[in-house]
Motif scaffolding. Structure first.
Motif, PDB file in Angstrom:
ATOM      1  N   UNK A 199      11.000 -45.554   1.825  1.00 62.69           N
ATOM      2  CA  UNK A 199      12.057 -47.274   1.839  1.00 62.69           C
ATOM      3  C   UNK A 199      13.633 -47.374   0.751  1.00 62.69           C
ATOM      4  N   UNK A 200      12.657 -47.196  -0.628  1.00 59.63           N
ATOM      5  CA  UNK A 200      13.579 -47.935  -1.005  1.00 59.63           C
ATOM      6  C   UNK A 200      14.761 -45.762  -1.630  1.00 59.63           C
ATOM      7  N   UNK A 201      14.267 -45.220  -1.289  1.00 68.79           N
ATOM      8  CA  UNK A 201      15.220 -43.971  -1.656  1.00 68.79           C
ATOM      9  C   UNK A 201      15.802 -44.350  -0.719  1.00 68.79           C
ATOM     10  N   UNK A 259      23.897 -53.737 -11.142  1.00 69.47           N
ATOM     11  CA  UNK A 259      24.043 -52.340 -10.402  1.00 69.47           C
ATOM     12  C   UNK A 259      25.450 -53.022  -9.018  1.00 69.47           C
ATOM     13  N   UNK A 260      26.261 -53.179  -9.804  1.00 68.51           N
ATOM     14  CA  UNK A 260      27.382 -53.446  -8.740  1.00 68.51           C
ATOM     15  C   UNK A 260      27.800 -52.734  -7.613  1.00 68.51           C
ATOM     16  N   UNK A 261      27.280 -51.436  -7.673  1.00 75.96           N
ATOM     17  CA  UNK A 261      28.077 -50.352  -6.943  1.00 75.96           C
ATOM     18  C   UNK A 261      26.566 -50.259  -5.891  1.00 75.96           C
ATOM     19  N   UNK A 262      25.219 -50.417  -5.826  1.00 77.67           N
ATOM     20  CA  UNK A 262      24.916 -50.711  -4.643  1.00 77.67           C
ATOM     21  C   UNK A 262      25.188 -49.175  -3.588  1.00 77.67           C
ATOM     22  N   UNK A 263      23.475 -49.760  -2.896  1.00 80.10           N
ATOM     23  CA  UNK A 263      24.473 -48.492  -2.162  1.00 80.10           C
ATOM     24  C   UNK A 263      24.747 -48.622  -1.352  1.00 80.10           C
ATOM     25  N   UNK A 264      25.576 -47.157  -0.375  1.00 79.18           N
ATOM     26  CA  UNK A 264      26.811 -46.954   0.472  1.00 79.18           C
ATOM     27  C   UNK A 264      26.498 -47.696   1.220  1.00 79.18           C
ATOM     28  N   UNK A 265      27.002 -48.730   2.039  1.00 81.15           N
ATOM     29  CA  UNK A 265      27.266 -49.212   3.517  1.00 81.15           C
ATOM     30  C   UNK A 265      27.808 -48.017   5.107  1.00 81.15           C
ATOM     31  N   UNK A 266      28.443 -47.191   4.674  1.00 82.39           N
ATOM     32  CA  UNK A 266      28.443 -46.629   5.795  1.00 82.39           C
ATOM     33  C   UNK A 266      27.755 -46.545   6.922  1.00 82.39           C
ATOM     34  N   UNK A 267      27.731 -45.363   8.012  1.00 85.39           N
ATOM     35  CA  UNK A 267      27.187 -44.996   8.609  1.00 85.39           C
ATOM     36  C   UNK A 267      26.092 -43.957   8.541  1.00 85.39           C
ATOM     37  N   UNK A 268      25.615 -43.542   9.474  1.00 81.58           N
ATOM     38  CA  UNK A 268      23.824 -42.602   9.021  1.00 81.58           C
ATOM     39  C   UNK A 268      24.969 -40.998   8.588  1.00 81.58           C
ATOM     40  N   UNK A 269      24.572 -40.442   7.869  1.00 87.39           N
ATOM     41  CA  UNK A 269      24.719 -39.042   7.442  1.00 87.39           C
ATOM     42  C   UNK A 269      23.784 -37.953   8.406  1.00 87.39           C
ATOM     43  N   UNK A 306     -12.633 -43.248  -1.708  1.00 82.44           N
ATOM     44  CA  UNK A 306     -10.984 -42.659  -0.312  1.00 82.44           C
ATOM     45  C   UNK A 306     -10.864 -43.802   0.396  1.00 82.44           C
ATOM     46  N   UNK A 307     -11.651 -44.836   0.756  1.00 80.16           N
ATOM     47  CA  UNK A 307     -11.276 -46.137   0.668  1.00 80.16           C
ATOM     48  C   UNK A 307      -9.928 -46.681   0.174  1.00 80.16           C
ATOM     49  N   UNK A 308     -10.658 -46.877  -1.011  1.00 77.26           N
ATOM     50  CA  UNK A 308     -10.000 -47.319  -1.903  1.00 77.26           C
ATOM     51  C   UNK A 308      -8.371 -46.520  -2.455  1.00 77.26           C
ATOM     52  N   UNK A 309      -8.602 -45.201  -2.570  1.00 69.71           N
ATOM     53  CA  UNK A 309      -7.339 -44.195  -2.989  1.00 69.71           C
ATOM     54  C   UNK A 309      -6.221 -44.363  -1.537  1.00 69.71           C
ATOM     55  N   UNK A 310      -7.234 -44.348  -0.345  1.00 71.52           N
ATOM     56  CA  UNK A 310      -5.795 -44.728   0.453  1.00 71.52           C
ATOM     57  C   UNK A 310      -5.401 -45.765   0.951  1.00 71.52           C
ATOM     58  N   UNK A 311      -5.525 -46.965   0.579  1.00 71.28           N
ATOM     59  CA  UNK A 311      -5.202 -48.517   0.625  1.00 71.28           C
ATOM     60  C   UNK A 311      -4.230 -48.756  -0.313  1.00 71.28           C
ATOM     61  N   UNK A 312      -4.439 -48.112  -1.781  1.00 73.70           N
ATOM     62  CA  UNK A 312      -3.460 -48.114  -2.766  1.00 73.70           C
ATOM     63  C   UNK A 312      -2.449 -47.302  -2.905  1.00 73.70           C
ATOM     64  N   UNK A 313      -3.038 -46.263  -2.323  1.00 71.95           N
ATOM     65  CA  UNK A 313      -1.396 -44.955  -2.056  1.00 71.95           C
ATOM     66  C   UNK A 313      -0.430 -45.466  -1.010  1.00 71.95           C
ATOM     67  N   UNK A 314      -0.944 -45.579  -0.121  1.00 72.79           N
ATOM     68  CA  UNK A 314      -0.247 -46.092   1.479  1.00 72.79           C
ATOM     69  C   UNK A 314       0.926 -46.800   1.155  1.00 72.79           C
ATOM     70  N   UNK A 315       0.684 -48.001   1.005  1.00 75.10           N
ATOM     71  CA  UNK A 315       1.926 -48.917   0.743  1.00 75.10           C
ATOM     72  C   UNK A 315       2.805 -48.471  -0.625  1.00 75.10           C
ATOM     73  N   UNK A 316       2.542 -47.766  -1.867  1.00 70.45           N
ATOM     74  CA  UNK A 316       3.289 -47.278  -2.608  1.00 70.45           C
ATOM     75  C   UNK A 316       4.314 -45.946  -1.943  1.00 70.45           C
ATOM     76  N   UNK A 317       4.043 -45.392  -1.053  1.00 68.27           N
ATOM     77  CA  UNK A 317       4.416 -44.365  -1.583  1.00 68.27           C
ATOM     78  C   UNK A 317       5.399 -44.692   0.339  1.00 68.27           C
TER      79      UNK A 317
END
Length: 125
Positions: free
Chosen positions: A86-88, A114-124, A70-81
């Motif tokens: 953050x990326x999405x 990827x020249x378009x990049x994410x939108x840099x406008x204000x928060x939706x 359980x500890x190993x599963x927690x340590x592996x999944x938490x940073x990935x999630x």
């Protein structure tokens, strides 16, 4: 000896529960996504590890192999999630790029073509 193990177990369980509670309060109170990601991963992971350690002490390490898994599963999944969230948020424009101190992902996206990049406008809203 059992009394000492009970006290150690109780302290570990209470410390873990307190860490989880503080992480949950951080999720509610912190203003932006990067801070909330910190509150959602760091104290929650520490809290779960302390709770599992307190459980192992209480059970006198009888089922330590299950708790280790359980500890190993927690340590592996938490940073990935956390990374995926953050990326999405960055890709959809939910994360305000003007508030970032260092924007390494924009540099990486430019390198990948990827020249378009994410939108840099204000928060939706």
């Amino acid at each position: 000896m059992s009394g000492i193990l009970d006290v150690v177990s109780a302290v570990l369980l209470l410390a873990g529960a307190t860490s989880c509670l503080l992480g949950a309060l951080g999720l509610l109170r912190l203003p932006d996504l990067p801070a909330r990601l910190q509150a959602g991963t760091k104290p929650q992971t520490l809290g779960v590890l302390l709770i599992l350690l307190g459980t192992a002490v209480r059970l006198e390490f009888a089922s330590a192999s299950t708790l280790i898994l359980v500890v190993l599963f927690q340590m592996l999944t938490s940073p990935v999630i956390s990374q995926i969230i953050g990326r999405s948020a960055y890709s959809t424009g939910t994360l305000r790029r003007d508030e970032l101190v260092v924007d390494e992902l924009a540099e990486r996206m430019r390198e990948d073509g990827d020249e378009s990049g994410p939108p840099a406008g204000p928060r939706p809203s």
